[in-house]
Enzyme design. Structure first.
Site, PDB file in Angstrom:
ATOM      1  N   ARG A  43       0.849  -1.206   0.000  1.00  0.00           N
ATOM      2  CA  ARG A  43       0.000   0.000   0.000  1.00  0.00           C
ATOM      3  C   ARG A  43       0.881   1.251   0.000  1.00  0.00           C
ATOM      4  O   ARG A  43       0.586   2.228  -0.660  1.00  0.00           O
ATOM      5  CB  ARG A  43      -0.960   0.017   1.195  1.00  0.00           C
ATOM      6  CG  ARG A  43      -1.655   1.377   1.372  1.00  0.00           C
ATOM      7  CD  ARG A  43      -2.989   1.338   2.089  1.00  0.00           C
ATOM      8  NE  ARG A  43      -3.035   0.471   3.243  1.00  0.00           N
ATOM      9  CZ  ARG A  43      -2.470   0.751   4.438  1.00  0.00           C
ATOM     10  NH1 ARG A  43      -1.823   1.882   4.636  1.00  0.00           N
ATOM     11  NH2 ARG A  43      -2.571  -0.112   5.422  1.00  0.00           N
ATOM     12  N   TYR A  68     -13.744  17.239 -17.390  1.00  0.00           N
ATOM     13  CA  TYR A  68     -14.220  15.860 -17.424  1.00  0.00           C
ATOM     14  C   TYR A  68     -15.409  15.733 -16.457  1.00  0.00           C
ATOM     15  O   TYR A  68     -15.336  16.216 -15.324  1.00  0.00           O
ATOM     16  CB  TYR A  68     -13.076  14.940 -16.992  1.00  0.00           C
ATOM     17  CG  TYR A  68     -13.460  13.493 -16.893  1.00  0.00           C
ATOM     18  CD1 TYR A  68     -13.742  12.747 -18.034  1.00  0.00           C
ATOM     19  CD2 TYR A  68     -13.533  12.862 -15.662  1.00  0.00           C
ATOM     20  CE1 TYR A  68     -14.087  11.419 -17.931  1.00  0.00           C
ATOM     21  CE2 TYR A  68     -13.873  11.526 -15.562  1.00  0.00           C
ATOM     22  CZ  TYR A  68     -14.157  10.807 -16.708  1.00  0.00           C
ATOM     23  OH  TYR A  68     -14.504   9.491 -16.606  1.00  0.00           O
ATOM     24  N   ASP A 107      -5.029  19.116 -15.560  1.00  0.00           N
ATOM     25  CA  ASP A 107      -5.316  17.745 -15.995  1.00  0.00           C
ATOM     26  C   ASP A 107      -4.830  17.656 -17.441  1.00  0.00           C
ATOM     27  O   ASP A 107      -5.403  18.250 -18.345  1.00  0.00           O
ATOM     28  CB  ASP A 107      -6.827  17.475 -15.876  1.00  0.00           C
ATOM     29  CG  ASP A 107      -7.200  16.045 -16.273  1.00  0.00           C
ATOM     30  OD1 ASP A 107      -6.451  15.429 -17.052  1.00  0.00           O
ATOM     31  OD2 ASP A 107      -8.245  15.559 -15.806  1.00  0.00           O
ATOM     32  N   LYS A 146      -5.990   6.483 -20.190  1.00  0.00           N
ATOM     33  CA  LYS A 146      -6.128   7.013 -21.550  1.00  0.00           C
ATOM     34  C   LYS A 146      -4.835   6.834 -22.341  1.00  0.00           C
ATOM     35  O   LYS A 146      -4.430   5.712 -22.551  1.00  0.00           O
ATOM     36  CB  LYS A 146      -6.598   8.460 -21.459  1.00  0.00           C
ATOM     37  CG  LYS A 146      -7.736   8.697 -20.436  1.00  0.00           C
ATOM     38  CD  LYS A 146      -9.029   7.996 -20.801  1.00  0.00           C
ATOM     39  CE  LYS A 146     -10.057   7.985 -19.677  1.00  0.00           C
ATOM     40  NZ  LYS A 146     -10.432   9.280 -19.116  1.00  0.00           N
TER      41      LYS A 146
HETATM   42  C1  LIG Z   1     -10.998   9.760 -17.911  1.00  0.00           C
HETATM   43  C2  LIG Z   1     -10.594  11.058 -17.381  1.00  0.00           C
HETATM   44  C3  LIG Z   1     -10.458  11.264 -15.998  1.00  0.00           C
HETATM   45  C4  LIG Z   1     -10.777  10.183 -14.993  1.00  0.00           C
HETATM   46  O1  LIG Z   1      -9.877   9.117 -15.108  1.00  0.00           O
HETATM   47  P1  LIG Z   1     -10.293   7.586 -14.760  1.00  0.00           P
HETATM   48  O2  LIG Z   1      -9.015   6.874 -15.048  1.00  0.00           O
HETATM   49  O3  LIG Z   1     -11.402   7.213 -15.680  1.00  0.00           O
HETATM   50  O4  LIG Z   1     -10.687   7.552 -13.342  1.00  0.00           O
HETATM   51  C5  LIG Z   1     -10.030  12.505 -15.577  1.00  0.00           C
HETATM   52  N1  LIG Z   1      -9.765  13.502 -16.452  1.00  0.00           N
HETATM   53  C6  LIG Z   1      -9.892  13.341 -17.775  1.00  0.00           C
HETATM   54  C7  LIG Z   1      -9.593  14.473 -18.693  1.00  0.00           C
HETATM   55  C8  LIG Z   1     -10.313  12.121 -18.292  1.00  0.00           C
HETATM   56  O5  LIG Z   1     -10.459  11.973 -19.601  1.00  0.00           O
END
Ligand SMILES: *Cc1c(COP(=O)(O)O)cnc(C)c1O
Length: 381
Positions: A50, A102, A173, A198
């Site tokens: 962890r 998002y 982000d 992604k």
């Molecule tokens: C998908 C996404 C998230 C969240 O990520 P997860 O891996 O699905 O929890 C946050 N920000 C953006 C821009 C995203 O495309």
């Protein structure tokens, strides 16, 4: 840091870890929950997974290197990363959040962070004077650029002048461009967020998230929270993301090339009212992107003439798949209004122009001709 990014996707500059593992080229998966101590008061460097695990640590070093941060932390999802980041704030703190984020981030802020006493202002950071929204209790500005799904582009360096002046954090982000195309820390951001699900993972097979920072004090706080709340990425998933990163450069280049071809084809279609792709010179953020990023990515949004036609596209595409998510090798199309942005308040959707005629495409690395053929067939129905 001397290597170029393509090389850093394969090798860490100061990495000698492969020497320790029989010369294994692929970093091993340490599928273990705990680690034996050599003696009382001694540690191999790892105690309990962890807190940290060698595979996760290696991945974190790679991602820190790609984003040019001093530290990166790997989480079990992008949302786990953002939820952990929210723990550095206190009740009464105020955060300026871009209004086109998002959908999951907006859901987290509205339903969980607010309950925990954090206050939010929703601001169009790409066009508004952000400084006028800063209050005495403002602690951070949270943006995406380009935004999801409307591809609004915020000038990161310009915004960072304001956040630095007021001694507040700039959080970016960077999921949509990946570190291959954009490094917000170098432009003055303090924390970079990624959904590793992604482009970093790149194969639509693993959920993961990252926080990367350029600041020692933030790294320390986040390390304390990750070991305490326990949302760190599992060893096997860490390995899958490491493997994905090996091909990040070639995937990003090819997907971007395809996105440009698709954008140009869509622009010529009568049934398409608007194509929103920052690589097109018609895009209002095109020049800023040229300044702050090394590419335009492979996400594009387009608006069609009617809801019926949007639904027909979703129903009839074959090669292109109707699915949420993005950044994988396969081309996916989504309907933000009922999918990624389903929980976003109606007035925010309307203000951002996310209507029932808007579709978002994550362009993959198939043959662009085949992708266009698929759409051509649907457009002719
Ligand atoms: C998908 C996404 C998230 C969240 O990520 P997860 O891996 O699905 O929890 C946050 N920000 C953006 C821009 C995203 O495309």
């Amino acid at each position: 840091m001397g290597f170029s990014i393509e090389t850093r996707c394969q090798h860490l500059a100061d990495d000698n870890s492969t020497n320790h593992h029989y010369g294994a080229i692929s970093f091993p998966i340490y599928q273990t929950a705990t680690f034996a101590h050599p003696a009382v008061g001694q540690s191999t460097g790892f105690d309990y997974s962890r807190l940290q695990n060698p595979t996760r640590e290696h991945l974190e070093k790679v991602v820190a290197s790609l984003e040019k941060g001093i530290d990166a932390l790997a989480f079990s999802s992008g949302m786990a990363a953002i939820a952990t980041l929210m723990e550095i704030f206190r009740p009464g703190d105020h955060i300026i959040a871009d209004s086109d984020l998002y959908g999951g981030s907006i859901r987290l802020f509205d339903n969980i962070s607010k309950k925990n006493g954090i206050e939010f202002s929703s601001v169009d950071c790409y066009k508004e004077d952000v400084e006028q929204f800063i209050k005495e209790n403002t602690r951070a500005v949270f943006i995406e650029t380009p935004t999801n799904p409307m591809m609004n582009v915020t000038d990161i360096a310009k915004l960072s002048e304001i956040t630095k002046k007021h001694n507040i954090l700039l959080i970016v982000d960077n999921t949509f461009l990946s570190p291959y195309f954009q490094n917000p820390l170098g432009l003055g951001a303090d924390v970079v967020v990624h959904s590793g699900t992604k482009f970093l993972g790149g194969h639509n097979d693993t959920i993961a998230g990252f926080l990367v920072t350029s600041r020692e004090d933030i790294s320390e706080k986040l390390r304390f929270i990750i070991k305490t709340t326990g949302a760190g990425l599992a060893p096997f998933d860490s390995w899958l993301i490491l493997r994905g990163i090996k091909t990040l450069a070639v995937r990003m280049e090819r997907a971007q090339e395809n996105a440009m071809k698709l954008a140009k084809w869509l622009e010529k279609q009568e049934k398409v009212k608007r194509v929103i792709y920052p690589g097109l010179s018609s895009h209002p953020g095109h020049e800023i992107m040229k300044k702050q990023a090394r590419g335009f990515g492979s996400m594009l949004t387009f608006e069609v003439e009617s809801k019926e036609f949007a639904l027909s596209i979703l129903k009839n595409v074959k090669l292109i798949q109707f699915a949420e998510s993005l950044g994988g090798t396969e081309t996916l199309i989504t309907y933000p209004i009922t999918q990624t942005h389903a929980d976003v308040p109606k007035d925010v959707l309307a203000k951002n122009g996310i209507t029932d005629c808007v579709l978002r495409v994550s362009v993959g690395i198939e043959s662009a001709d085949d992708l266009i053929d698929d759409l051509e067939r649907v457009f002719a129905l």
